[in-house]
Write an enzyme that holds these catalytic residues in place. Structure first.
Site, PDB file in Angstrom:
ATOM      1  N   GLY A   1      28.300  38.225  48.711  1.00  0.00           N
ATOM      2  CA  GLY A   1      28.537  39.422  49.521  1.00  0.00           C
ATOM      3  C   GLY A   1      27.422  39.660  50.521  1.00  0.00           C
ATOM      4  O   GLY A   1      27.088  40.799  50.837  1.00  0.00           O
TER       5      GLY A   1
ATOM      6  N   ARG B   1      27.237  41.442  54.898  1.00  0.00           N
ATOM      7  CA  ARG B   1      26.855  42.745  55.462  1.00  0.00           C
ATOM      8  C   ARG B   1      26.172  43.574  54.366  1.00  0.00           C
ATOM      9  O   ARG B   1      26.042  43.133  53.218  1.00  0.00           O
ATOM     10  CB  ARG B   1      28.080  43.483  56.005  1.00  0.00           C
ATOM     11  CG  ARG B   1      29.005  43.986  54.930  1.00  0.00           C
ATOM     12  CD  ARG B   1      30.170  44.791  55.493  1.00  0.00           C
ATOM     13  NE  ARG B   1      30.761  45.619  54.459  1.00  0.00           N
ATOM     14  CZ  ARG B   1      31.911  46.261  54.572  1.00  0.00           C
ATOM     15  NH1 ARG B   1      32.621  46.167  55.682  1.00  0.00           N
ATOM     16  NH2 ARG B   1      32.358  47.015  53.578  1.00  0.00           N
TER      17      ARG B   1
ATOM     18  N   ASP C   1      35.445  33.762  47.604  1.00  0.00           N
ATOM     19  CA  ASP C   1      35.823  34.973  46.879  1.00  0.00           C
ATOM     20  C   ASP C   1      35.240  34.892  45.466  1.00  0.00           C
ATOM     21  O   ASP C   1      35.595  33.991  44.705  1.00  0.00           O
ATOM     22  CB  ASP C   1      37.360  35.028  46.828  1.00  0.00           C
ATOM     23  CG  ASP C   1      37.886  36.312  46.207  1.00  0.00           C
ATOM     24  OD1 ASP C   1      37.123  37.003  45.501  1.00  0.00           O
ATOM     25  OD2 ASP C   1      39.077  36.609  46.418  1.00  0.00           O
TER      26      ASP C   1
ATOM     27  N   ASN D   1      25.573  40.148  44.185  1.00  0.00           N
ATOM     28  CA  ASN D   1      25.632  41.423  44.900  1.00  0.00           C
ATOM     29  C   ASN D   1      27.041  41.886  45.264  1.00  0.00           C
ATOM     30  O   ASN D   1      27.289  43.095  45.336  1.00  0.00           O
ATOM     31  CB  ASN D   1      24.772  41.291  46.174  1.00  0.00           C
ATOM     32  CG  ASN D   1      25.076  42.366  47.192  1.00  0.00           C
ATOM     33  OD1 ASN D   1      24.626  43.507  47.060  1.00  0.00           O
ATOM     34  ND2 ASN D   1      25.875  42.035  48.216  1.00  0.00           N
TER      35      ASN D   1
ATOM     36  N   TYR E   1      34.819  52.281  38.745  1.00  0.00           N
ATOM     37  CA  TYR E   1      33.603  51.737  39.373  1.00  0.00           C
ATOM     38  C   TYR E   1      32.415  51.913  38.424  1.00  0.00           C
ATOM     39  O   TYR E   1      31.657  50.967  38.181  1.00  0.00           O
ATOM     40  CB  TYR E   1      33.348  52.459  40.710  1.00  0.00           C
ATOM     41  CG  TYR E   1      32.106  51.987  41.438  1.00  0.00           C
ATOM     42  CD1 TYR E   1      32.131  50.844  42.242  1.00  0.00           C
ATOM     43  CD2 TYR E   1      30.899  52.681  41.321  1.00  0.00           C
ATOM     44  CE1 TYR E   1      30.983  50.410  42.901  1.00  0.00           C
ATOM     45  CE2 TYR E   1      29.752  52.247  41.978  1.00  0.00           C
ATOM     46  CZ  TYR E   1      29.800  51.115  42.765  1.00  0.00           C
ATOM     47  OH  TYR E   1      28.664  50.689  43.412  1.00  0.00           O
TER      48      TYR E   1
ATOM     49  N   ALA F   1      32.490  52.230  35.238  1.00  0.00           N
ATOM     50  CA  ALA F   1      32.677  51.348  34.073  1.00  0.00           C
ATOM     51  C   ALA F   1      32.241  49.925  34.415  1.00  0.00           C
ATOM     52  O   ALA F   1      31.593  49.251  33.603  1.00  0.00           O
ATOM     53  CB  ALA F   1      34.134  51.364  33.630  1.00  0.00           C
TER      54      ALA F   1
HETATM   55  N1  LIG Z   1      26.027  51.409  49.133  1.00  0.00           N
HETATM   56  C1  LIG Z   1      25.689  52.061  48.036  1.00  0.00           C
HETATM   57  O1  LIG Z   1      25.403  53.274  48.065  1.00  0.00           O
HETATM   58  C2  LIG Z   1      25.631  51.337  46.713  1.00  0.00           C
HETATM   59  C3  LIG Z   1      25.155  52.061  45.618  1.00  0.00           C
HETATM   60  C4  LIG Z   1      25.076  51.434  44.377  1.00  0.00           C
HETATM   61  C5  LIG Z   1      25.464  50.109  44.255  1.00  0.00           C
HETATM   62  N2  LIG Z   1      25.922  49.433  45.335  1.00  0.00           N
HETATM   63  C6  LIG Z   1      26.322  48.029  45.116  1.00  0.00           C
HETATM   64  O2  LIG Z   1      25.663  47.201  46.057  1.00  0.00           O
HETATM   65  C7  LIG Z   1      26.461  46.036  46.280  1.00  0.00           C
HETATM   66  C8  LIG Z   1      26.617  45.840  47.775  1.00  0.00           C
HETATM   67  O3  LIG Z   1      27.273  46.974  48.299  1.00  0.00           O
HETATM   68  P1  LIG Z   1      27.174  47.416  49.824  1.00  0.00           P
HETATM   69  O4  LIG Z   1      26.999  48.884  49.824  1.00  0.00           O
HETATM   70  O5  LIG Z   1      26.245  46.556  50.567  1.00  0.00           O
HETATM   71  O6  LIG Z   1      28.695  47.123  50.246  1.00  0.00           O
HETATM   72  P2  LIG Z   1      29.338  46.492  51.563  1.00  0.00           P
HETATM   73  O7  LIG Z   1      30.805  46.765  51.461  1.00  0.00           O
HETATM   74  O8  LIG Z   1      28.621  46.973  52.769  1.00  0.00           O
HETATM   75  O9  LIG Z   1      29.050  44.946  51.358  1.00  0.00           O
HETATM   76  C9  LIG Z   1      29.652  44.245  50.306  1.00  0.00           C
HETATM   77  C10 LIG Z   1      29.922  42.825  50.745  1.00  0.00           C
HETATM   78  O10 LIG Z   1      30.556  42.159  49.645  1.00  0.00           O
HETATM   79  C11 LIG Z   1      31.647  41.405  50.144  1.00  0.00           C
HETATM   80  N3  LIG Z   1      32.651  41.219  49.105  1.00  0.00           N
HETATM   81  C12 LIG Z   1      33.496  42.156  48.595  1.00  0.00           C
HETATM   82  N4  LIG Z   1      34.321  41.580  47.708  1.00  0.00           N
HETATM   83  C13 LIG Z   1      34.001  40.264  47.658  1.00  0.00           C
HETATM   84  C14 LIG Z   1      34.513  39.160  46.959  1.00  0.00           C
HETATM   85  N5  LIG Z   1      35.550  39.288  46.124  1.00  0.00           N
HETATM   86  N6  LIG Z   1      33.951  37.943  47.148  1.00  0.00           N
HETATM   87  C15 LIG Z   1      32.906  37.784  48.018  1.00  0.00           C
HETATM   88  N7  LIG Z   1      32.391  38.801  48.730  1.00  0.00           N
HETATM   89  C16 LIG Z   1      32.944  40.020  48.559  1.00  0.00           C
HETATM   90  C17 LIG Z   1      32.182  42.226  51.310  1.00  0.00           C
HETATM   91  O11 LIG Z   1      32.977  41.441  52.197  1.00  0.00           O
HETATM   92  C18 LIG Z   1      30.894  42.748  51.932  1.00  0.00           C
HETATM   93  O12 LIG Z   1      30.390  41.864  52.909  1.00  0.00           O
HETATM   94  C19 LIG Z   1      27.776  46.266  45.543  1.00  0.00           C
HETATM   95  O13 LIG Z   1      27.750  45.591  44.299  1.00  0.00           O
HETATM   96  C20 LIG Z   1      27.793  47.766  45.326  1.00  0.00           C
HETATM   97  O14 LIG Z   1      28.557  48.155  44.214  1.00  0.00           O
HETATM   98  C21 LIG Z   1      26.015  50.005  46.567  1.00  0.00           C
END
Ligand SMILES: NC(=O)c1ccc[n+]([C@@H]2O[C@H](COP(=O)([O-])OP(=O)(O)OC[C@H]3O[C@@H](n4cnc5c(N)ncnc54)[C@H](O)[C@@H]3O)[C@@H](O)[C@H]2O)c1
Length: 272
Positions: free
Chosen positions: A30, A33, A80, A107, A172, A174
């Protein structure tokens, strides 16, 4: 591990170079971005070669291109994390180009905000498949190579949601509780193989995952800014330091832990 790829001896005095990742190969899921993208760039700036996979077509390739343009080594592929075959194929290609993966940043994740009873079965499965099974598939894929090398670093991206219940995010939460438990259990199972497994727990971070929600709910943005003890919503680069530390030799005696990077949210209330 030193720049030459040798593990540090227990009697060696601490050296600041232990924070560096020169000579290592890392895989970031991931990384097209958001938080994963910031971590991928941070790894490259710390000397690692970086493999990136992302579901969002072309985004991993674009991230890798940016790293290469600034002198780093990187390869980005569409894959994926829900599909173990796609992950194995991507890993094979990345290792052929960048060498054996010693660091996995698990991630990739999604969020779906809905009350539990309004969720479709498909949405529930998608959350579990991506946020929990995806991390399990990736850890299994890198497992044999790390075991063979007798060395590995796995950093899972959990969330404050693992320990803090939130309305409209029941599934989420969970999945992230599962990531925490997975982190601890895998840490003890893989310790004899020289592999550490830790997690970071982001708080409220301004990434595309959250941007639309915060835009639609300015009241929630204001409340978050008030309630985060450090007084602001986080940005993806806030997560890089803790992640790189856990991926480095400096964290050699840590395993099974989650570090919260949340501006103080889980520490307590700042208004009381
Ligand atoms: N943004 C927040 O406030 C926050 C808070 C706590 C935890 N997180 C966690 O941080 C991590 C990153 O989140 P983010 O905020 O950068 O999200 P984001 O949506 O900006 O980035 C997530 C990336 O993961 C990719 N992705 C999604 N499903 C995928 C799959 N099946 N296979 C491959 N790639 C996939 C997306 O295309 C995207 O590029 C996640 O695990 C999220 O749960 C984020």
């Amino acid at each position: 591990m030193t720049a030459s790829g040798m593990r540090t001896g227990v009697d060696e005095p601490f050296d600041p170079s232990w924070f560096r990742l020169d000579g290592r190969t890392a895989l970031v899921t991931g990384g097209g971005r958001g938080i994963g993208n910031a971590i991928a760039h941070g790894l490259a700036r710390s000397g690692a070669r970086v493999g990136i996979v992302d579901l969002n077509q072309g985004s991993a390739g674009a991230a890798a291109e940016t790293i290469r343009a600034s002198g780093g080594a990187a390869l980005g592929l569409d894959a994926d994390v829900r599909d173990p075959a796609q992950i194995s194929a991507a890993l094979k290609e990345i290792q052929a180009d960048l060498g054996p993966v010693q660091v996995l940043i698990n991630n990739a994740g999604i969020a779906i905000r809905k009350p539990l009873l309004d969720m479709a079965e498909r949405e529930i499965r998608d959350l579990i498949d991506t946020n929990l099974l995806g991390m399990i598939h990736c850890a299994r894929a890198v497992g044999p190579g790390m075991a063979q090398a007798g060395y590995g670093r796995i950093v899972n991206v959990a969330s404050i949601s693992a320990i803090h219940g939130m309305v409209t995010r029941v599934v989420y939460c969970a999945t992230k509780g599962g990531v925490d438990a997975f982190t601890r259990a895998l840490a003890v199972e893989r310790a004899p193989a020289g592999i550490t497994v830790n997690a970071i727990g982001p708080g409220i971070i301004a990434t595309p995952l959250l941007a639309a929600y915060l835009e639609q709910h300015p009241d929630k943005r204001r409340r978050a800014e008030t309630e985060v003890p450090l007084g602001r919503i986080g940005v993806p680069d806030d997560l890089v330091g803790a992640t790189l530390f856990l991926a480095s030799e400096a964290a050699r005696y840590m395993t099974g832990q989650t570090i919260y990077v949340d501006g103080g949210l889980v520490a307590g209330d700042s208004w009381w």
